[in-house]
Design an enzyme around this catalytic site. Structure first.
Site, PDB file in Angstrom:
ATOM      1  CG  ASP A   8      36.577 -34.488  23.306  1.00 56.07           C
ATOM      2  OD1 ASP A   8      37.740 -34.938  23.235  1.00 56.07           O
ATOM      3  OD2 ASP A   8      35.659 -35.067  23.926  1.00 56.07           O
ATOM      4  CG  ASP A 129      34.966 -45.402  22.258  1.00 54.95           C
ATOM      5  OD1 ASP A 129      35.875 -45.151  23.069  1.00 54.95           O
ATOM      6  OD2 ASP A 129      34.980 -45.013  21.081  1.00 54.95           O
TER       7      ASP A 129
END
Length: 241
Positions: A8, A129
């Site tokens: 990330d 998500d």
């Protein structure tokens, strides 16, 4: 089952967030390319990369870091975060990304995702998500009124390579994977499902593999690798069993 170690990117660095909160970022490596090479050396066959700044800004931000990763390794990379146009998808595929992940745009403009899947077969994934039963958007800062299954069923027969379902409440928390939620989605659609969020131990991989029903295609490993709660060699053995 394919395991995807995660990188990330925030401000050009390799970080992990807690529950997707940009203010709760821990830097694990200032060189994302170096981290990518480590994951290759560990034996992983894919890499999962997210441009966190991009997810919030709605456009690619950590471009240089992603390009350095692509130049430094030979395994395929899937990339998400802020990619919301066909031009953006095309640019990254031409740059060497093997699979582009579309999230927010899948909620707001599903036809764009379907067109991308037609143009680049098996190279488009949809990010699902989930927070409080609904799909989150805009770098997890907003909520839609769609459930995971509602969103995913939009893309049946569209040629999407995978659905990546993330339980935001578990992301970065090392609390264990939501096998039930992942399994419910996998059983509801024909698209391969990749689990993300909360994979904390090899036992989580074993639980995903052991469930009855449609096979879970993959799992994303983040903080568990950086914190050492999962050893790559043991994880890969469990995934291949």
């Amino acid at each position: 089952m394919i395991l995807y170690p995660a990188i990330d990117l925030k401000d050009g660095q390799c970080v992990r967030l807690l529950h997707g909160d940009m203010d709760k970022a821990t830097v694990f490596n200032t060189s994302p390319a170096d981290q990518a090479q480590r994951f290759v050396q560990d034996g992983f066959s894919w890499l999962h990369v997210v441009d966190l700044n991009g997810a919030i800004e709605g456009k690619s931000v950590n471009t240089a870091a992603v390009e350095q990763i692509l130049e430094s390794i030979s395994i395929p990379v899937q990339l998400g975060g802020g990619i919301r146009t066909l031009e953006g998808v095309e640019a990254w595929i031409e740059a060497g990304v093997s699979r582009v992940i579309l999230g927010t745009v899948a909620v707001h403009d599903p036809e764009l995702v379907k067109k991308a899947a037609r143009l680049w077969p098996e190279q488009i994934a949809v990010a699902v998500d989930v927070r409080d039963g609904k799909v989150a958007v805009d770098g997890w800062t907003g909520l839609s009124d769609l459930s995971a299954i509602d969103l995913s069923r939009r893309f049946e027969d569209a040629g999407v390579a995978a659905l990546i379902i993330t339980d935001i409440s578990r992301d970065g928390a090392l609390t264990g994977v939501n096998v039930e939620g992942v399994g419910e989605l996998a059983d509801a659609v024909s698209i391969p499902v990749i689990a993300s969020g909360g994979v904390a131990a090899v036992a989580d991989i074993e639980r995903l593999k052991a469930r009855q029903g449609v096979e879970i295609a993959g799992a994303i490993l983040g903080r568990s690798l950086y914190a050492g709660t999962i050893k790559p060699s043991e994880a890969l053995i469990a995934a291949a069993a």
